[in-house]
Design an enzyme around this catalytic site. Structure first.
Site, short mmCIF file in Angstrom:
data_model
loop_
_atom_site.label_atom_id
_atom_site.label_comp_id
_atom_site.label_asym_id
_atom_site.label_seq_id
_atom_site.Cartn_x
_atom_site.Cartn_y
_atom_site.Cartn_z
N HIS A 1 11.01 4.46 -13.77
CA HIS A 1 10.74 3.26 -14.56
C HIS A 1 9.96 2.30 -13.67
CE1 HIS A 1 12.23 -0.45 -16.98
NE2 HIS A 1 11.13 0.02 -17.49
N SER B 1 13.11 -5.02 -17.18
CA SER B 1 12.24 -5.76 -18.06
C SER B 1 12.01 -7.19 -17.57
CB SER B 1 12.87 -5.78 -19.45
OG SER B 1 11.96 -6.32 -20.34
N ARG C 1 4.69 -9.60 -27.30
CA ARG C 1 4.13 -8.44 -26.60
C ARG C 1 2.73 -8.11 -27.05
NH1 ARG C 1 7.19 -5.38 -22.59
NH2 ARG C 1 9.30 -6.16 -22.77
N LYS D 1 10.25 3.62 -25.41
CA LYS D 1 11.34 3.75 -24.47
C LYS D 1 12.24 4.93 -24.85
CE LYS D 1 10.94 1.09 -20.84
NZ LYS D 1 10.23 -0.07 -20.69
N ASP E 1 4.37 1.21 -16.60
CA ASP E 1 5.80 1.26 -16.94
C ASP E 1 6.53 2.59 -16.72
OD1 ASP E 1 7.95 -0.37 -18.06
OD2 ASP E 1 7.90 0.93 -19.80
N LYS F 1 6.55 -5.53 -13.45
CA LYS F 1 5.88 -4.23 -13.33
C LYS F 1 4.47 -4.28 -13.92
CE LYS F 1 8.93 -1.98 -15.77
NZ LYS F 1 9.81 -3.13 -16.03
N THR F 2 4.37 -4.77 -15.15
CA THR F 2 3.06 -4.79 -15.82
C THR F 2 2.13 -5.79 -15.13
OG1 THR F 2 4.10 -4.17 -17.91
CG2 THR F 2 1.90 -5.15 -18.04
N ARG G 1 14.76 -4.47 -27.77
CA ARG G 1 15.49 -3.22 -27.90
C ARG G 1 16.97 -3.48 -28.18
NH1 ARG G 1 16.18 -0.99 -23.58
NH2 ARG G 1 14.96 -2.38 -22.26
N1 ADP Z 1 6.28 -14.51 -9.29
C1 ADP Z 1 6.12 -13.75 -10.36
N2 ADP Z 1 5.94 -12.42 -10.26
C2 ADP Z 1 5.80 -11.65 -11.33
N3 ADP Z 1 5.81 -12.12 -12.61
C3 ADP Z 1 5.97 -13.44 -12.78
C4 ADP Z 1 6.14 -14.30 -11.68
N4 ADP Z 1 6.29 -15.56 -12.17
C5 ADP Z 1 6.22 -15.48 -13.49
N5 ADP Z 1 6.02 -14.21 -13.90
C6 ADP Z 1 5.93 -13.77 -15.31
O1 ADP Z 1 7.01 -12.87 -15.55
C7 ADP Z 1 6.63 -11.90 -16.50
C8 ADP Z 1 6.77 -10.50 -15.93
O2 ADP Z 1 6.71 -9.62 -17.00
P1 ADP Z 1 6.13 -8.17 -16.96
O3 ADP Z 1 5.10 -8.03 -15.92
O4 ADP Z 1 5.74 -7.81 -18.34
O5 ADP Z 1 7.45 -7.39 -16.56
P2 ADP Z 1 7.84 -5.89 -16.78
O6 ADP Z 1 6.60 -5.14 -17.01
O7 ADP Z 1 8.54 -5.51 -15.53
O8 ADP Z 1 8.75 -5.90 -17.97
C9 ADP Z 1 5.21 -12.19 -16.89
O9 ADP Z 1 5.22 -12.95 -18.05
C10 ADP Z 1 4.70 -12.99 -15.68
O10 ADP Z 1 3.66 -13.86 -16.01
C1 PEP Z 2 9.22 -2.27 -23.48
C2 PEP Z 2 10.03 -2.55 -22.55
O1 PEP Z 2 9.60 -2.49 -21.25
P1 PEP Z 2 9.35 -3.59 -20.14
O2 PEP Z 2 10.03 -4.83 -20.58
O3 PEP Z 2 9.96 -2.99 -18.93
O4 PEP Z 2 7.88 -3.78 -19.99
C3 PEP Z 2 11.41 -2.81 -22.90
O5 PEP Z 2 12.24 -2.86 -21.98
O6 PEP Z 2 11.70 -2.93 -24.10
CA CA Z 3 12.04 -2.26 -19.11
MN MN Z 4 6.12 -3.89 -18.64
#
Ligand code: ADP
Ligand code: PEP
Ligand code: CA
Ligand code: MN
Length: 667
Positions: free
Chosen positions: A349, A367, A451, A330, A386, A371-372, A185
């Site tokens: 969020h 980010s 992604r 977003k 999200d 969360k995911t 972004r």
């Molecule tokens: N201890 C941990 N807890 C959560 N995620 C972790 C951890 N260690 C490594 N990761 C990695 O960090 C990233 C978290 O990203 P994601 O879940 O997509 O975050 P968000 O959805 O908040 O943007 C993933 O690639 C995950 O595998």
């Molecule tokens: C798509 C997004 O969300 P997130 O990284 O929180 O999953 C972003 O921040 O661009």
């Molecule tokens: Ca985000």
């Molecule tokens: Mn996410």
């Protein structure tokens, strides 16, 4: 095609034209892929009845069965409002033509439904009933633009592969594609129109994500996007919904130039049923995605060739100069952060999941904080990864899909996300083998921010409809690159508010343009880039709801342990999962706690499946003085950041505001 050696099939088809394919001349037997077929069958073609077609065209028309109309004529129950299919199609063309109308001209563009490369297949024109497909004058007033409306994933695959360079079918069945120069972004290029209404409602000025633009400049950019889209042979149109709460559902239209964008939004928004589409009517909000085309840098307010512009009064968003698909989802989230609080609904969020007994947890975080990853939990129902709303009725997901980071993704650690990457899923900016089309998730050659976008029902335990009761646990995720925050702490309400307003994390490389190394950052409400009103407005609502429904706040560090980024290591995902399990089960609520210095956080002394020594970060650092210094440094950053909020009241209760201030680090 490259000039690599042909594969087994190619060799066989070549060989089948020569005598040696029969295997009767004593030459080596050819291995074919079809193991059921005996060698003696090879030359016989009398096994099946011949097709009921005499020409190739006839054969092709036999292959395609007419699908049920996307707007079916109602049966006996709803017969009184049945509109003939032809009339409905006409209304659709008119509606889309109105969306794409240049405001300087009297009418919208001439539109034809369907693929320009497949002339004559059920096409519909906007204001000329008889259309001659031979017109090819490149005059914008005369030209025809085809539109492809709510195509299916299969159709979008074909469109992408035919016309978008860098689009491939990955071995898993997902559509791998590139987002171009922007792979994250661009928050600095976001603009919001400041007018009489938004002047008072929105948060402007220092710290606010809402960089202002005037109505006129918005129209300049809108015209640029609309002209670009109308100049194309074809555009994609998605009509979909946001928010699984039926009372607060929003209708969105996305007009885009790329099949990739259309498939992304098909996956990410809520997909209407044919019946719902029938009554779709006028959208509540429209996105014009002209991402391949830059904005004009000589235009007022433009500081780069990228511009993401939101006009709340017009209910429109214009995208120029970035093809990163996350910008659309977003952007809509920002819209919800405006619309929902006006209805006393809190937009969040956060990810969200629910246990077998109906206990709901929210996962806030910036980010890359998890969360995911953490809301996708094989033992719980996934409500969303999200974007959510918390209303008087409970929680609802805004979206219909998930958008997972996939750098270093492994089947072992994240099986549900791994298995969701199949036919229909969009894989953005991953690297794949040129021959097998197998994805190498370790490869960050294109970007760190690779992604996958998939419909939420690709996760086996998704909760459909994506709604749930009031949350019990509010988990604040911080990826602490300093390595001084404990892996988990239980928060008082005031602490929850303090950390919610602070929104601390270390931004992980990639999701936002220009961030190459993890870097400490504070983002109010764990989503400053998306909020539209002052952070205290959301904080007050959260505090009120948490009190009313008795929710407990938690701070979970998914970042570093045993030292800062560079010397320590990221906390093992397996340990974080055990911590989260203990929160869900309720066992952590009644554990033994001790209080940390400086941050004053309550940390448990034991958690099943987690080595006790890591629960207090001081134990994991070899250099205790370095730990203390780093802790003080981070505390200083927190205090400095919170300074801007000290003069604000949170809700009606001024004592709570004082408590929140006191809930920060002290040293
Ligand atoms: N201890 C941990 N807890 C959560 N995620 C972790 C951890 N260690 C490594 N990761 C990695 O960090 C990233 C978290 O990203 P994601 O879940 O997509 O975050 P968000 O959805 O908040 O943007 C993933 O690639 C995950 O595998
Ligand atoms: C798509 C997004 O969300 P997130 O990284 O929180 O999953 C972003 O921040 O661009
Ligand atoms: Ca985000
Ligand atoms: Mn996410």
């Amino acid at each position: 095609m490259d000039s690599k050696a042909p594969d087994g099939n190619a060799e066989f088809s070549f060989a089948s034209n020569t005598p040696r394919s029969t295997g009767r001349k004593g030459l080596p037997k050819i291995q074919t892929q079809d193991h059921n077929k005996k060698a003696s069958d090879v030359c016989h073609d009398d096994s099946g009845t011949p097709v009921k077609a005499t020409t190739i065209d006839e054969l092709h028309s036999l292959q395609r069965k007419k699908s049920a109309p996307t707007t079916p004529i109602k049966g006996s129950q709803g017969a009184f409002n049945a509109i003939p299919e032809e009339e409905r199609q006409k209304q659709q063309v008119q509606s889309i033509s109105a969306s794409l109308a240049s405001l300087m001209r009297e009418t919208g563009p001439k539109l034809v439904k369907g693929d320009p490369s497949r002339k004559g297949e059920g096409q519909q024109i906007s204001h000329h009933h008889h259309y001659t497909p031979t017109i090819s004058i490149s005059d914008s007033a005369l030209k025809l633009t085809h539109y492809l409306y709510n195509l299916s994933p299969a159709e979008l695959y074909e469109q992408a592969i035919k016309t978008e360079k860098g689009s491939f079918i990955a071995s898993s069945g997902a559509l791998a594609t590139l987002s171009g120069a922007k792979t994250g972004r661009s928050p600095r290029d976001k603009r919001v129109v400041r007018d009489e209404t938004t002047e008072d409602d929105l948060w402007w000025g220092k710290g606010s994500p809402n960089i202002e633009m005037d109505e006129h400049t918005f129209m300049v950019n809108r015209e640029r996007a609309v002209d670009y889209l109308n100049s194309l042979d074809k555009v994609f149109v998605n009509d979909q919904f946001l928010n699984w709460d039926p009372e607060n559902r929003i209708k969105v239209r996305i007009v885009s130039a790329r099949a990739y964008h259309s498939l992304f939004m098909h996956n990410m928004c809520i997909r209407p049923t044919p019946e719902e589409l029938e009554d779709f009517g006028t959208p509540d909000f429209t996105i014009y995605n002209a991402g391949q085309f830059p904005c004009n840098r000589y235009t007022h307010h433009m500081t780069s060739s990228t511009s993401i512009d939101i006009n709340l009064a017009r209910k429109e968003m214009v995208i120029l100069g970035t093809q990163y698909a996350g910008e659309m989802k977003k952007g809509l989230f920002g819209l919800m952060h405006y619309l929902m609080p006006k209805r006393q609904i809190l937009s969040l969020h956060s990810g969200c999941n629910m246990g077998k007994d109906g206990d709901v947890a929210l996962f806030f975080g910036l980010s890359g904080t998890g969360k995911t990853t953490l809301s996708t939990d094989h033992n719980r129902y996934l409500i969303g990864d999200d974007e959510h709303c918390w209303s008087e009725n409970g929680v609802s997901n805004i979206e219909g899909g998930c958008y997972a980071k996939c750098i270093d993704l492994s089947r072992e650690k994240e099986p549900d996300i791994w298995n969701a990457i199949k036919f229909g899923t969009v894989l953005e900016n991953v690297v794949l083998d040129e021959h097998t089309r197998e994805v190498d998730y370790m490869d960050s050659s294109v970007t760190e921010n690779t992604r996958a976008a998939y419909p939420i029902d690709y996760i086996p335990n998704a909760k459909i409809p994506c709604v749930g009761p009031h949350p019990k646990n509010i988990i604040l995720l911080a990826c602490d690159a300093f390595g001084v925050l404990p892996p988990v702490s239980k928060l008082s309400l005031a602490q929850t508010m303090y950390h919610f307003i602070s929104g601390y994390t270390a931004l992980v490389a990639g999701t936002e343009d220009g961030i190459k190394e993890p870097q400490a950052t504070f983002s109010a409400c764990f989503g400053a880039a998306f909020i539209m009103m002052h952070p205290t407005r959301y904080a007050a609502m959260l505090s009120e709801k948490m009190q009313k429904h008795g929710a407990t706040g938690w701070l979970v560090n998914t970042g570093w342990s045993g030292g800062s980024y560079g010397s320590g290591k990221r906390i093992k995902l397996a340990y974080t999962r055990r911590i989260i399990d203990a929160i869900h089960s309720g066992s952590l609520l009644n554990a033994n706690y001790k209080k940390t210095e400086v941050f004053g956080l309550e940390i448990p002394t034991e958690i099943e499946g987690v080595p006790s020594e890591i629960l207090d970060p001081v134990n994991t650092w070899t250099d205790k003085n370095a730990y203390k210094d780093t802790q003080l440094k981070l505390a200083g950053l927190f205090q400095k950041n919170f300074g801007v909020f000290t003069n604000y009241k949170i809700g009606k209760n001024s004592t709570l505001a004082e408590e929140i201030l006191a809930a920060g680090p002290s040293y």
